[in-house]
Design a protein around this motif. Structure first.
Motif, PDB file in Angstrom:
ATOM      1  N   GLU A  41       0.840  -1.193   0.000  1.00 30.98           N
ATOM      2  CA  GLU A  41       0.000   0.000   0.000  1.00 30.98           C
ATOM      3  C   GLU A  41       0.876   1.244   0.000  1.00 30.98           C
ATOM      4  O   GLU A  41       1.892   1.308   0.696  1.00 30.98           O
ATOM      5  CB  GLU A  41      -0.934  -0.007   1.212  1.00 30.98           C
ATOM      6  CG  GLU A  41      -2.039   1.030   1.120  1.00 30.98           C
ATOM      7  CD  GLU A  41      -3.157   0.783   2.121  1.00 30.98           C
ATOM      8  OE1 GLU A  41      -4.341   0.820   1.711  1.00 30.98           O
ATOM      9  OE2 GLU A  41      -2.855   0.559   3.309  1.00 30.98           O
TER      10      GLU A  41
ATOM     11  N   ILE B 198      -2.530  -9.630  -0.180  1.00 26.67           N
ATOM     12  CA  ILE B 198      -2.779  -8.444   0.656  1.00 26.67           C
ATOM     13  C   ILE B 198      -4.085  -7.774   0.240  1.00 26.67           C
ATOM     14  O   ILE B 198      -4.922  -7.417   1.076  1.00 26.67           O
ATOM     15  CB  ILE B 198      -1.603  -7.452   0.536  1.00 26.67           C
ATOM     16  CG1 ILE B 198      -0.352  -8.014   1.216  1.00 26.67           C
ATOM     17  CG2 ILE B 198      -1.972  -6.092   1.134  1.00 26.67           C
ATOM     18  CD1 ILE B 198       0.913  -7.197   0.969  1.00 26.67           C
TER      19      ILE B 198
ATOM     20  N   GLU C 130      -6.825  -8.433   2.812  1.00 26.62           N
ATOM     21  CA  GLU C 130      -6.516  -7.300   3.685  1.00 26.62           C
ATOM     22  C   GLU C 130      -5.547  -7.676   4.800  1.00 26.62           C
ATOM     23  O   GLU C 130      -5.515  -7.052   5.862  1.00 26.62           O
ATOM     24  CB  GLU C 130      -7.803  -6.680   4.257  1.00 26.62           C
ATOM     25  CG  GLU C 130      -8.710  -6.117   3.172  1.00 26.62           C
ATOM     26  CD  GLU C 130      -9.898  -5.328   3.712  1.00 26.62           C
ATOM     27  OE1 GLU C 130     -10.138  -5.379   4.934  1.00 26.62           O
ATOM     28  OE2 GLU C 130     -10.567  -4.678   2.907  1.00 26.62           O
ATOM     29  N   LYS C 131      -4.734  -8.710   4.538  1.00 32.84           N
ATOM     30  CA  LYS C 131      -3.639  -9.018   5.456  1.00 32.84           C
ATOM     31  C   LYS C 131      -2.599  -7.909   5.392  1.00 32.84           C
ATOM     32  O   LYS C 131      -2.520  -7.166   4.399  1.00 32.84           O
ATOM     33  CB  LYS C 131      -2.973 -10.344   5.070  1.00 32.84           C
ATOM     34  CG  LYS C 131      -3.789 -11.577   5.366  1.00 32.84           C
ATOM     35  CD  LYS C 131      -3.017 -12.836   4.976  1.00 32.84           C
ATOM     36  CE  LYS C 131      -3.813 -14.099   5.269  1.00 32.84           C
ATOM     37  NZ  LYS C 131      -3.077 -15.315   4.834  1.00 32.84           N
ATOM     38  N   SER C 132      -1.778  -7.810   6.425  1.00 32.85           N
ATOM     39  CA  SER C 132      -0.695  -6.833   6.404  1.00 32.85           C
ATOM     40  C   SER C 132       0.443  -7.355   5.533  1.00 32.85           C
ATOM     41  O   SER C 132       0.516  -8.554   5.231  1.00 32.85           O
ATOM     42  CB  SER C 132      -0.174  -6.578   7.824  1.00 32.85           C
ATOM     43  OG  SER C 132       0.513  -7.733   8.298  1.00 32.85           O
TER      44      SER C 132
ATOM     45  N   GLU D  15       3.406  -7.843   6.378  1.00 25.07           N
ATOM     46  CA  GLU D  15       4.202  -8.788   7.154  1.00 25.07           C
ATOM     47  C   GLU D  15       3.564 -10.170   7.251  1.00 25.07           C
ATOM     48  O   GLU D  15       4.236 -11.145   7.609  1.00 25.07           O
ATOM     49  CB  GLU D  15       4.436  -8.234   8.570  1.00 25.07           C
ATOM     50  CG  GLU D  15       5.361  -7.032   8.636  1.00 25.07           C
ATOM     51  CD  GLU D  15       4.738  -5.730   8.098  1.00 25.07           C
ATOM     52  OE1 GLU D  15       5.493  -4.803   7.754  1.00 25.07           O
ATOM     53  OE2 GLU D  15       3.477  -5.664   8.021  1.00 25.07           O
ATOM     54  N   GLN D  16       2.296 -10.281   6.923  1.00 26.22           N
ATOM     55  CA  GLN D  16       1.589 -11.562   7.043  1.00 26.22           C
ATOM     56  C   GLN D  16       1.651 -12.411   5.780  1.00 26.22           C
ATOM     57  O   GLN D  16       1.173 -13.541   5.785  1.00 26.22           O
ATOM     58  CB  GLN D  16       0.121 -11.311   7.423  1.00 26.22           C
ATOM     59  CG  GLN D  16      -0.074 -10.799   8.839  1.00 26.22           C
ATOM     60  CD  GLN D  16      -1.531 -10.478   9.118  1.00 26.22           C
ATOM     61  OE1 GLN D  16      -2.144  -9.630   8.461  1.00 26.22           O
ATOM     62  NE2 GLN D  16      -2.119 -11.177  10.082  1.00 26.22           N
TER      63      GLN D  16
ATOM     64  N   LYS E  44       8.894  -3.686   1.178  1.00 28.62           N
ATOM     65  CA  LYS E  44       7.750  -2.887   1.609  1.00 28.62           C
ATOM     66  C   LYS E  44       7.987  -1.403   1.341  1.00 28.62           C
ATOM     67  O   LYS E  44       9.009  -0.841   1.732  1.00 28.62           O
ATOM     68  CB  LYS E  44       7.471  -3.109   3.094  1.00 28.62           C
ATOM     69  CG  LYS E  44       6.210  -2.396   3.576  1.00 28.62           C
ATOM     70  CD  LYS E  44       5.929  -2.686   5.044  1.00 28.62           C
ATOM     71  CE  LYS E  44       4.637  -2.005   5.500  1.00 28.62           C
ATOM     72  NZ  LYS E  44       4.352  -2.272   6.935  1.00 28.62           N
TER      73      LYS E  44
END
Length: 457
Positions: free
Chosen positions: A389, A420, A424-426, A428-429, A437
């Motif tokens: 994002e 993602i 809508e995971k972050s 890091e997930q 990033k």
């Protein structure tokens, strides 16, 4: 269709040079799924190259596997499908297992450096699997990448890097093989080789791979693809409402993904210090009918007076590019350049007799440059792609800045970004290298360096 005369600077130019990869065009090359643009779309992807098509592929496949309804996806491309960097590269899936990895370890720690090396190495199998699963005909081959050093000091330095990595017991180092000067020339077939380092790599017809991937999802009613539709601006009305503007009209989107690589700063000025367009040169070398040259079983990086990357194709022809040393001082020829319609003047003749002077057994081959072209790479300030994002722009995502090294990085990066967006995971997930990033700190560091005159060169 509206006029393109007023398009903002920084977008792809018309009439680019023709790369070898685009000499056999796919029926989807100029695809417009519908005569007019859709008025709205859940997701708009800007760019129909390796990143854009892979993101769409993974989004649709992930929904299929989970039995969920597809979001509506629109891909917008300024020119033809896969006419940018992906359709103009060297066709080389070359993981970087020791070249820059020590630098990443020094900057970000051992774990982050090893994470990136293993991520790149995993692409060889990931691409093999999807090509097999989808039945894509794209001349994919698994080989060994032969890094050849024509200078003893450079070869020794590479050996020291390799030994330092080996001493840290990284699993990826097990795939690296060092060849000393005694056998370097015989093993590599490169005249004057002082040392070699080899490891698993792949070669591919990149355009055919992307078109094959697109052909597997183009039948989905959820996907709309619009070629020859440059995006001129994006205006956010809210977190879930963005107006994507083109000369053919506007699309309202819930989410926007910039898969625009070197062209990202044209739409995202905040990345102008982070992602710099850099022009490179590549060519296709063939042997005349009736002549013969030894088949080269490897792909190559040749480190000498200048650096060249090279693959041999199944038909024995060669794709080779680089030669930066011939034009490095002429910055206006390559730095900050988005024009791939002309050649790089100081380098345009460099490869004319390259095979004859470089490889054993090619002296009488008559090898000649059949096609030569330029392409625009997106180099990031800190050498890492920007993924995720966009800081301070909810609902907008970026997947760009691949440093001329996208082939062993993008497919699984696109998979992580698709996850993602879908779940809508972050960041890091999902399974993405942490250093990819895109963060406010990275944007600020590049801007501060640019203000101080310390920019990429």
């Amino acid at each position: 269709m509206g006029s393109t005369d007023s398009l903002p600077a920084g977008l792809p130019v018309e009439n680019p040079t023709t790369p070898f990869w685009r000499t056999e065009l796919h029926p989807l090359d100029d695809l417009r799924t519908t005569p007019e643009l859709p008025q709205q779309s859940d997701i708009v992807i800007i760019g129909a190259g390796y990143a854009g098509v892979s993101i769409a592929y993974h989004l649709l496949k992930q929904q299929d596997r989970q039995g969920q309804p597809h979001p509506s996806i629109t891909i917008l491309e300024a020119r033809q499908i896969c006419s940018g960097a992906t359709g103009r590269n060297g066709g080389h899936i070359r993981p970087d297992l020791y070249g820059h990895i020590p630098t990443y370890i020094e900057r970000h720690g051992t774990e982050a450096g090893a994470e990136l090396a293993n991520f790149e190495l995993s692409h060889v199998k990931a691409l093999k699997d999807v090509i097999s699963e989808e039945g894509i005909d794209c001349d994919f081959n698994i080989t060994r990448n032969m890094n050849v050093y024509l200078n003893e000091a450079h070869g020794e330095k590479a050996k020291q890097k390799y030994e330092a990595l080996a001493s840290q017991a990284h699993s990826f180092v097990e795939d690296i093989h060092y060849t000393s000067q005694k056998h370097a020339e015989g093993i590599s077939s490169v005249k004057g080789a002082k040392a070699c380092m080899s490891y698993t790599a792949g070669t591919i017809w990149p355009y055919k791979f992307i078109m094959g991937l697109l052909s597997k999802i183009v039948g989905s009613s959820a996907l709309n693809v619009q070629a020859h539709t440059p995006v001129t601006s994006v205006a956010s009305e809210s977190v879930s409402s963005h107006l994507v503007n083109t000369p053919r009209g506007s699309i309202r989107a819930s989410k926007v993904i910039y898969a625009t690589n070197a062209y990202a700063p044209g739409l995202l000025p905040e990345y102008s210090s982070n992602i710099v367009p850099v022009r490179g040169l590549c060519c296709h070398i063939a042997v005349p009918e009736g002549k013969h040259a030894p088949f080269l079983p490897y792909s190559y990086i040749l480190n000498g007076d200048g650096c060249s990357y090279l693959i041999s194709r199944p038909d024995g022809s060669i794709v080779v590019g680089g030669a930066q040393y011939t034009f490095k001082e002429a910055k206006e020829q390559w730095y900050g350049v988005v024009d791939d319609s002309t050649l790089i003047e100081p380098a345009k003749d460099y490869y004319k007799d390259y095979m004859q002077r470089t490889f054993q057994g090619w002296e009488e081959s008559g090898a000649y440059v059949k096609e030569i072209w330029t392409g625009i790479m997106g180099y990031s300030y800190d050498s890492n792609p920007h993924v995720g994002e966009i800081p301070d722009k909810p609902g907008q995502y970026i997947c760009a800045g691949f440093n001329g090294h996208g082939m062993p990085v993008i497919f699984l990066t696109a998979k992580g970004l698709a996850e993602i967006i879908q779940t809508e995971k972050s960041f890091e997930q999902v399974n993405l290298p942490r250093i990819f990033k895109s963060t406010a700190n990275r944007l600020q560091a590049a801007q501060e360096a640019s203000d101080g005159g310390d920019v990429l060169a």
